[in-house]
Design a protein around this motif. Structure first.
Motif, PDB file in Angstrom:
ATOM      1  N   MET A 142       8.507 -14.904  11.854  1.00 11.59           N
ATOM      2  CA  MET A 142       9.755 -14.383  11.718  1.00 11.59           C
ATOM      3  C   MET A 142      10.161 -13.144  12.361  1.00 11.59           C
ATOM      4  O   MET A 142       9.023 -11.986  11.940  1.00 11.59           O
ATOM      5  N   VAL A 143      11.203 -12.792  12.942  1.00 10.62           N
ATOM      6  CA  VAL A 143      11.243 -11.504  13.197  1.00 10.62           C
ATOM      7  C   VAL A 143      11.737 -10.355  12.369  1.00 10.62           C
ATOM      8  O   VAL A 143      11.785  -9.262  12.583  1.00 10.62           O
ATOM      9  N   MET A 144      12.288 -10.881  11.350  1.00  6.67           N
ATOM     10  CA  MET A 144      12.795 -10.015  10.207  1.00  6.67           C
ATOM     11  C   MET A 144      12.327 -10.572   8.980  1.00  6.67           C
ATOM     12  O   MET A 144      12.767 -11.821   8.508  1.00  6.67           O
ATOM     13  N   GLN A 145      11.771  -9.878   8.064  1.00  2.00           N
ATOM     14  CA  GLN A 145      11.657 -10.152   6.651  1.00  2.00           C
ATOM     15  C   GLN A 145      11.997  -9.247   5.683  1.00  2.00           C
ATOM     16  O   GLN A 145      11.711  -7.797   5.882  1.00  2.00           O
ATOM     17  N   ALA A 146      12.558  -9.582   4.350  1.00  3.17           N
ATOM     18  CA  ALA A 146      12.924  -8.434   3.595  1.00  3.17           C
ATOM     19  C   ALA A 146      11.814  -7.720   3.100  1.00  3.17           C
ATOM     20  O   ALA A 146      11.956  -6.351   2.707  1.00  3.17           O
ATOM     21  N   TRP A 147      10.555  -8.295   2.671  1.00  6.39           N
ATOM     22  CA  TRP A 147       9.572  -7.538   2.279  1.00  6.39           C
ATOM     23  C   TRP A 147       8.975  -6.654   3.390  1.00  6.39           C
ATOM     24  O   TRP A 147       8.283  -5.473   2.778  1.00  6.39           O
ATOM     25  N   SER A 148       9.272  -6.768   4.377  1.00  3.80           N
ATOM     26  CA  SER A 148       8.798  -5.477   5.513  1.00  3.80           C
ATOM     27  C   SER A 148       9.598  -4.333   5.146  1.00  3.80           C
ATOM     28  O   SER A 148       8.879  -3.113   5.320  1.00  3.80           O
ATOM     29  N   SER A 149      10.816  -4.167   4.966  1.00  7.26           N
ATOM     30  CA  SER A 149      11.636  -3.009   4.634  1.00  7.26           C
ATOM     31  C   SER A 149      11.022  -2.357   3.306  1.00  7.26           C
ATOM     32  O   SER A 149      11.347  -1.301   2.874  1.00  7.26           O
ATOM     33  N   TYR A 150      10.566  -3.230   2.363  1.00  2.44           N
ATOM     34  CA  TYR A 150      10.225  -2.809   1.014  1.00  2.44           C
ATOM     35  C   TYR A 150       9.296  -1.512   1.166  1.00  2.44           C
ATOM     36  O   TYR A 150       9.419  -0.520   0.349  1.00  2.44           O
ATOM     37  N   GLY A 151       8.190  -1.544   2.193  1.00  4.66           N
ATOM     38  CA  GLY A 151       7.215  -0.383   2.230  1.00  4.66           C
ATOM     39  C   GLY A 151       8.054   0.768   2.572  1.00  4.66           C
ATOM     40  O   GLY A 151       7.337   1.899   2.808  1.00  4.66           O
TER      41      GLY A 151
ATOM     42  N   MET B 237       0.866  -1.140  -0.065  1.00  3.89           N
ATOM     43  CA  MET B 237       0.002   0.056   0.043  1.00  3.89           C
ATOM     44  C   MET B 237       0.936   1.323  -0.027  1.00  3.89           C
ATOM     45  O   MET B 237       0.613   2.328  -0.771  1.00  3.89           O
ATOM     46  N   ALA B 238       2.012   1.332   0.689  1.00  2.86           N
ATOM     47  CA  ALA B 238       2.832   2.486   0.732  1.00  2.86           C
ATOM     48  C   ALA B 238       3.331   2.685  -0.610  1.00  2.86           C
ATOM     49  O   ALA B 238       3.590   3.919  -1.259  1.00  2.86           O
ATOM     50  N   VAL B 239       3.770   1.664  -1.381  1.00  2.38           N
ATOM     51  CA  VAL B 239       4.363   1.841  -2.649  1.00  2.38           C
ATOM     52  C   VAL B 239       3.213   2.175  -3.591  1.00  2.38           C
ATOM     53  O   VAL B 239       3.735   3.038  -4.423  1.00  2.38           O
ATOM     54  N   ALA B 240       2.108   1.698  -3.503  1.00  5.14           N
ATOM     55  CA  ALA B 240       0.978   1.800  -4.481  1.00  5.14           C
ATOM     56  C   ALA B 240       0.765   3.325  -4.308  1.00  5.14           C
ATOM     57  O   ALA B 240       0.434   4.044  -5.364  1.00  5.14           O
ATOM     58  N   GLU B 241       0.410   3.903  -2.963  1.00  4.67           N
ATOM     59  CA  GLU B 241       0.047   5.398  -2.916  1.00  4.67           C
ATOM     60  C   GLU B 241       1.271   6.172  -3.589  1.00  4.67           C
ATOM     61  O   GLU B 241       0.942   7.222  -4.267  1.00  4.67           O
ATOM     62  N   ALA B 242       2.587   5.842  -3.261  1.00  6.60           N
ATOM     63  CA  ALA B 242       3.410   6.792  -3.692  1.00  6.60           C
ATOM     64  C   ALA B 242       3.588   6.549  -5.584  1.00  6.60           C
ATOM     65  O   ALA B 242       3.803   7.472  -6.273  1.00  6.60           O
ATOM     66  N   ASN B 243       3.043   5.621  -6.033  1.00  8.34           N
ATOM     67  CA  ASN B 243       3.375   5.232  -7.547  1.00  8.34           C
ATOM     68  C   ASN B 243       2.066   6.096  -8.121  1.00  8.34           C
ATOM     69  O   ASN B 243       2.423   6.679  -9.242  1.00  8.34           O
ATOM     70  N   TYR B 244       0.982   6.559  -7.188  1.00  8.56           N
ATOM     71  CA  TYR B 244       0.215   7.341  -7.812  1.00  8.56           C
ATOM     72  C   TYR B 244       0.118   8.815  -7.401  1.00  8.56           C
ATOM     73  O   TYR B 244      -0.782   9.431  -7.457  1.00  8.56           O
ATOM     74  N   GLY B 245       1.436   9.110  -6.704  1.00  6.49           N
ATOM     75  CA  GLY B 245       1.404  10.209  -6.492  1.00  6.49           C
ATOM     76  C   GLY B 245       0.883  10.773  -5.147  1.00  6.49           C
ATOM     77  O   GLY B 245       0.741  12.140  -4.868  1.00  6.49           O
ATOM     78  N   ARG B 246       0.144   9.768  -4.516  1.00  4.06           N
ATOM     79  CA  ARG B 246      -0.466  10.149  -3.281  1.00  4.06           C
ATOM     80  C   ARG B 246       0.638  10.246  -2.009  1.00  4.06           C
ATOM     81  O   ARG B 246       0.629   9.246  -1.185  1.00  4.06           O
ATOM     82  N   MET B 247       1.364  11.163  -1.780  1.00  2.00           N
ATOM     83  CA  MET B 247       2.644  11.092  -1.167  1.00  2.00           C
ATOM     84  C   MET B 247       2.208  11.213   0.362  1.00  2.00           C
ATOM     85  O   MET B 247       2.976  10.591   1.224  1.00  2.00           O
ATOM     86  N   ASP B 248       1.307  12.120   0.781  1.00  4.63           N
ATOM     87  CA  ASP B 248       0.708  12.274   2.059  1.00  4.63           C
ATOM     88  C   ASP B 248       0.333  10.720   2.551  1.00  4.63           C
ATOM     89  O   ASP B 248       0.421  10.238   3.740  1.00  4.63           O
ATOM     90  N   GLU B 249      -0.463  10.120   1.540  1.00  6.44           N
ATOM     91  CA  GLU B 249      -1.077   8.697   2.166  1.00  6.44           C
ATOM     92  C   GLU B 249       0.174   7.746   2.311  1.00  6.44           C
ATOM     93  O   GLU B 249       0.027   6.841   3.196  1.00  6.44           O
ATOM     94  N   ALA B 250       1.101   7.880   1.368  1.00  6.46           N
ATOM     95  CA  ALA B 250       2.102   6.864   1.390  1.00  6.46           C
ATOM     96  C   ALA B 250       3.037   7.145   2.614  1.00  6.46           C
ATOM     97  O   ALA B 250       3.484   6.136   3.216  1.00  6.46           O
ATOM     98  N   LEU B 251       3.154   8.169   3.009  1.00  3.97           N
ATOM     99  CA  LEU B 251       4.005   8.728   4.030  1.00  3.97           C
ATOM    100  C   LEU B 251       3.335   8.290   5.532  1.00  3.97           C
ATOM    101  O   LEU B 251       3.917   7.669   6.533  1.00  3.97           O
TER     102      LEU B 251
END
Length: 97
Positions: free
Chosen positions: A70-79, A18-32
């Motif tokens: 798991m306590v750490m996943q790579a995809w968690s940091s993706y957002g 969701m963070a990436v999708a919002e940023a992709n569509y220029g919705r920076m406040d929502e992504a933040l």
């Protein structure tokens, strides 16, 4: 027909997407908002590591090792990483929005 039982677990992957999708569509406040929430989890279980699942009705931090995620996943940091590096800061050839 068997009953379908859902779960109330909050996954870091869905929130990251969701963070990436919002940023992709220029919705920076929502992504933040998503980026801020994800990064607020950095010190919950293992300092500096984002968990696979967030604390939610069907999942609590600090469970026995045999029942926990798991306590750490790579995809968690993706957002956090992708929106910040690519959209907020800008990458080579792609100025920030």
């Amino acid at each position: 027909m068997p009953e379908i039982k859902g779960s109330q677990q909050a996954s870091a992957l869905n929130t990251s997407v969701m963070a990436v999708a919002e940023a992709n569509y220029g919705r920076m406040d929502e992504a933040l908002k998503y980026v801020t929430f994800i990064s607020s989890e950095l010190d919950k279980e293992q300092p500096g590591a984002l968990p696979e699942l967030f604390d939610s009705p069907d999942y609590m931090y600090f469970q026995d090792f045999t029942t926990r995620a798991m306590v750490m996943q790579a995809w968690s940091s993706y957002g956090v990483e992708w929106p910040v590096i690519y959209h907020f800061a800008g990458s080579p050839g792609h100025p920030p929005r």
